[in-house]
Design a protein around this motif. Structure first.
Motif, PDB file in Angstrom:
ATOM      1  N   ASP A 501       0.820  -1.211   0.000  1.00 51.47           N
ATOM      2  CA  ASP A 501       0.000   0.000   0.000  1.00 51.47           C
ATOM      3  C   ASP A 501       0.854   1.261   0.000  1.00 51.47           C
ATOM      4  O   ASP A 501       0.329   2.370  -0.099  1.00 51.47           O
ATOM      5  CB  ASP A 501      -0.915   0.034   1.227  1.00 51.47           C
ATOM      6  CG  ASP A 501      -1.937  -1.089   1.210  1.00 51.47           C
ATOM      7  OD1 ASP A 501      -2.132  -1.692   0.139  1.00 51.47           O
ATOM      8  OD2 ASP A 501      -2.530  -1.367   2.273  1.00 51.47           O
ATOM      9  N   GLY A 503       2.888   2.497  -2.171  1.00 50.08           N
ATOM     10  CA  GLY A 503       2.834   3.279  -3.399  1.00 50.08           C
ATOM     11  C   GLY A 503       1.660   4.239  -3.411  1.00 50.08           C
ATOM     12  O   GLY A 503       1.796   5.410  -3.781  1.00 50.08           O
ATOM     13  N   ALA A 504       0.487   3.753  -2.969  1.00 56.20           N
ATOM     14  CA  ALA A 504      -0.698   4.611  -2.919  1.00 56.20           C
ATOM     15  C   ALA A 504      -0.520   5.715  -1.879  1.00 56.20           C
ATOM     16  O   ALA A 504      -0.936   6.867  -2.101  1.00 56.20           O
ATOM     17  CB  ALA A 504      -1.933   3.776  -2.588  1.00 56.20           C
ATOM     18  N   LEU A 505       0.128   5.396  -0.768  1.00 56.51           N
ATOM     19  CA  LEU A 505       0.347   6.404   0.272  1.00 56.51           C
ATOM     20  C   LEU A 505       1.297   7.487  -0.224  1.00 56.51           C
ATOM     21  O   LEU A 505       1.058   8.688  -0.004  1.00 56.51           O
ATOM     22  CB  LEU A 505       0.926   5.736   1.525  1.00 56.51           C
ATOM     23  CG  LEU A 505       1.232   6.658   2.706  1.00 56.51           C
ATOM     24  CD1 LEU A 505      -0.019   7.369   3.180  1.00 56.51           C
ATOM     25  CD2 LEU A 505       1.867   5.876   3.853  1.00 56.51           C
ATOM     26  N   GLU A 507       1.719   8.405  -3.272  1.00 59.26           N
ATOM     27  CA  GLU A 507       0.992   9.213  -4.249  1.00 59.26           C
ATOM     28  C   GLU A 507       0.059  10.206  -3.564  1.00 59.26           C
ATOM     29  O   GLU A 507      -0.044  11.376  -3.986  1.00 59.26           O
ATOM     30  CB  GLU A 507       0.197   8.306  -5.189  1.00 59.26           C
ATOM     31  CG  GLU A 507      -0.631   9.031  -6.233  1.00 59.26           C
ATOM     32  CD  GLU A 507       0.181   9.910  -7.160  1.00 59.26           C
ATOM     33  OE1 GLU A 507      -0.400  10.839  -7.747  1.00 59.26           O
ATOM     34  OE2 GLU A 507       1.409   9.677  -7.310  1.00 59.26           O
ATOM     35  N   ARG A 508      -0.603   9.787  -2.487  1.00 65.07           N
ATOM     36  CA  ARG A 508      -1.486  10.709  -1.743  1.00 65.07           C
ATOM     37  C   ARG A 508      -0.695  11.864  -1.152  1.00 65.07           C
ATOM     38  O   ARG A 508      -1.128  13.020  -1.194  1.00 65.07           O
ATOM     39  CB  ARG A 508      -2.227   9.961  -0.633  1.00 65.07           C
ATOM     40  CG  ARG A 508      -3.347   9.069  -1.118  1.00 65.07           C
ATOM     41  CD  ARG A 508      -4.363   8.817  -0.014  1.00 65.07           C
ATOM     42  NE  ARG A 508      -3.765   8.289   1.181  1.00 65.07           N
ATOM     43  CZ  ARG A 508      -3.585   6.989   1.421  1.00 65.07           C
ATOM     44  NH1 ARG A 508      -3.915   6.097   0.496  1.00 65.07           N
ATOM     45  NH2 ARG A 508      -3.057   6.577   2.541  1.00 65.07           N
TER      46      ARG A 508
END
Length: 518
Positions: A501, A503-505, A507-508
């Motif tokens: 997860d 990568g998504a963090l 990006e956020r």
């Protein structure tokens, strides 16, 4: 919405209600009969899980098997699919394994249909029973509950009814779903309520939705470890002297020879950390001796007097201590049984185990004895850093060779998109069994670790100039990766089982900074 003491009371009441319901459901059965039946069912389940993963050398056949549908189309005409699967598997596996696999496939399909009729189509995030592959994941996710039920039966079952083998899953799987999984979930929610003041529970007529959750297992629904045998052989292969292994029957999923080989591999993989200087050697010798008593290369049944005689012959450890380690003493409460690892079930005059339970026990015993060894703790930390590097590279991060700058040490320093990402890797062991057995101690230790990790982030922020100067970049993000799952609301503390997860963090966080700059 419930908070605080209201949440705690509701959870405790529900735990008692589900435990009482489980005992009532089991109470009518004859203990020895249902224990034997469930023991046999667990064998079929373990084979079902392992056949697609390890029993077929042709990847194309394995993929086809995992895709076989277990929905209504299968139930309408099971004979054709049954014969296709049987024909395919017979090339790789013995007749007994093939037969158990096909029968369980049909049972799972029928159970799936019954669950669908009652409105249940999923069993956790992304888990269904739609295909053989889905069923494999589902059975993996319930493994601990199947064994915990086995442990519970000698205490809970006091009736005279017998359970036919073909009915075992039909009768007991709904109990697993309704009570066993729920009890474990409730204990974790109780710990979350104690650890997080903001924890709440949204309750409706069906159940309760928690505001926070903690994923406790690794991929494949495995318990987290400092350094598993798989990781040891992937990342420290050159340090391991492989032993001579016995030949095994390739058409059997499990065998006594395979158990003895796994004992040798455990000893070799962790020899550098002194595993073979401990009681592990004595326990391994006992398990090896017992493995020669296997029936059908799977079941180990021994009279109690014979077992005690055998244990006394192994003078490296006290016989009473060995018996305590080997023989399960079930709790009348379900939850403690989920954390038990003793391999033998008390059947009165005799005790019964199998090669899987013996292997499971020895692996857990190895973890306990290595856990207190300082040399292993230190090296497991380095191994964990290598695990993190491997995962980050897979996600597109560039791992630098920075380990020290001006006497300041760093764990894993990476770059991505012109930003420095600095990772502290923490391999502090957390005993997740304490969630059920000693919640207050678990919450207190969790809080201490969360505070320690938060301070580590502050420390990294204070010295980030070293990284900026070294790499010539002006943006740095700091994270802590915890090998063991930890309860926290700090997003920069990442549990390793959720590393994907990250990568998504990232990006956020990038989008937040972009919006702030605008």
């Amino acid at each position: 919405m419930l908070r605080g003491d209201n949440v705690r009371k509701l959870i405790q009441d529900q735990i008692k209600a589900h435990n009482d319901g489980l005992l009532a459901a089991l109470g009518k059965y004859q203990a020895a009969d249902i224990t034997r039946t469930w023991h046999t069912t667990i064998r079929a389940i373990e084979e079902f899980i392992n056949v697609p993963l390890f029993g077929i050398c042709d990847e194309q056949v394995a993929r086809w098997l995992l895709s076989v549908r277990l929905d209504e189309s299968f139930l309408q005409n099971p004979g054709v699919v049954w014969m296709n699967v049987k024909t395919a598997l017979s090339l790789y596996l013995d007749a007994g394994t093939v037969d158990r696999f096909c029968r369980l496939m049909l049972q799972v399909a029928a159970i799936r249909s019954a669950f669908v009729m009652h409105g249940q189509t999923t069993f956790g995030t992304g888990i269904t029973l739609d295909t053989v592959g889905d069923a494999t994941a589902y059975l993996q996710s319930r493994r601990r509950h199947f064994v915990a039920l086995l442990y519970l039966m000698p205490r809970a079952c006091a009736g005279n009814e017998k359970l036919a083998p073909m009915d075992a899953l039909n009768v007991l799987l709904p109990q697993v779903e309704h009570s066993c999984v729920t009890i474990t979930s409730l204990y974790l929610k109780r710990a979350l309520a104690d650890a997080l003041p903001e924890f709440s529970l949204e309750v409706d007529g069906v159940g309760g939705t928690a505001s926070h959750w903690l994923e406790t297992l690794d991929a494949g629904f495995l318990d987290p470890e400092r350094a598993s045998i798989l990781v040891m052989n992937q990342l420290r292969e050159r340090q391991i002297s492989l032993p001579d292994l016995e030949p095994v029957n390739p058409k059997k999923m499990f065998s006594a020879a395979e158990l003895r080989n796994s004992i040798k591999l455990l000893a070799a993989s962790y020899d550098a950390f002194g595993l073979n200087d401990s009681n592990f050697t004595a326990v391994a010798a006992v398990v090896t001796s017992l493995s020669w008593r296997c029936r059908d290369d799977y079941v180990v049944a021994v009279g109690k007097s014979k077992l005690r005689t055998l244990l006394k012959a192994h003078s490296a450890m006290d016989a009473n201590e060995l018996e305590r380690l080997l023989l399960n003493k079930p709790s009348i409460d379900y939850a403690p049984n989920t954390n038990a690892f003793e391999p033998f079930i008390d059947m009165g005059d005799a005790v019964v185990s199998n090669v899987n339970l013996l292997s499971r026990f020895l692996y857990a015993f190895k973890n306990i004895h290595l856990g207190s060894r300082r040399r292993f703790q230190i090296h497991a930390g380095f191994i964990f850093e290598d695990m993190v590097k491997h995962d980050l590279e897979r996600m597109g991060f560039t791992v630098t060779d920075i380990k020290r700058i001006n006497k300041s040490e760093f764990d894993v320093v990476t770059t991505l998109g012109g930003v420095i990402y600095n990772f502290q890797c923490k391999n502090n062991w957390i005993d997740l069994a304490k969630v059920e057995s000693s919640r207050a101690l678990y919450v207190r230790y969790n809080r201490a670790l969360a505070n320690y990790y938060a301070k580590a982030l502050v420390k990294e922020e204070r010295r980030e100039r070293l990284l900026k100067d070294k790499l010539g970049m002006d943006k740095v993000e700091h994270y802590v990766i915890s090998r063991f799952p930890i309860i926290t609301t700090e997003e920069r503390i990442i549990c390793y089982n959720k590393i994907n997860d990250l990568g998504a963090l990232v990006e956020r966080e990038r989008q937040k900074k972009t919006l702030h700059a605008d």
